[in-house]
Design an enzyme around this catalytic site. Structure first.
Site, PDB file in Angstrom:
ATOM      1  N   ARG A  18       0.854  -1.157   0.069  1.00  0.00           N
ATOM      2  CA  ARG A  18      -0.111  -0.115  -0.184  1.00  0.00           C
ATOM      3  C   ARG A  18       0.833   1.023  -0.141  1.00  0.00           C
ATOM      4  NH1 ARG A  18      -2.729  -2.701  -2.065  1.00  0.00           N
ATOM      5  NH2 ARG A  18      -4.519  -3.846  -1.526  1.00  0.00           N
ATOM      6  N   CYS A  19       0.392   2.354  -0.338  1.00  0.00           N
ATOM      7  CA  CYS A  19       0.927   3.475  -0.542  1.00  0.00           C
ATOM      8  C   CYS A  19       1.461   4.028   0.634  1.00  0.00           C
ATOM      9  CB  CYS A  19      -0.078   4.707  -0.803  1.00  0.00           C
ATOM     10  SG  CYS A  19       0.650   6.453  -1.031  1.00  0.00           S
ATOM     11  N   PRO A  20       2.831   4.389   0.821  1.00  0.00           N
ATOM     12  CA  PRO A  20       3.636   4.676  -0.487  1.00  0.00           C
ATOM     13  C   PRO A  20       4.712   3.643  -1.021  1.00  0.00           C
ATOM     14  CG  PRO A  20       4.835   5.507   1.346  1.00  0.00           C
ATOM     15  CD  PRO A  20       3.567   4.837   2.108  1.00  0.00           C
TER      16      PRO A  20
END
Length: 81
Positions: A18-20
């Protein structure tokens, strides 16, 4: 019709991240590549639909193709100079 995604020089599987994290991994991988080489990115984080194109623009890499209609998403970039 040729599948642009079928013969990349490098492949990065960022599924489950998941981001980042996906963009951080793309950046790290691109640093090891030669100018003109291609990278296939496979991801399932919806944020990559914004982050990968933005990364390519900001870092002056070419986003050759992207498939974001269904999971997993696929992006093909060519490393710039």
């Amino acid at each position: 019709m040729t599948d642009l995604f079928s013969t990349p020089d490098h492949t990065l599987d960022a599924q489950g991240l998941r981001c980042p994290e996906p963009v951080m991994m793309v950046r790290k991988t691109v640093r090891t590549m030669q100018t003109g080489e291609t990278l296939l990115i496979i991801a399932d984080d919806p944020a990559t639909t914004r982050d990968i194109p933005g990364f390519c623009t900001f870092m002056e890499h070419e986003l050759i193709a992207q498939e974001t209609e269904a999971l997993p998403y696929r992006y093909l970039l060519r490393k710039g100079a």
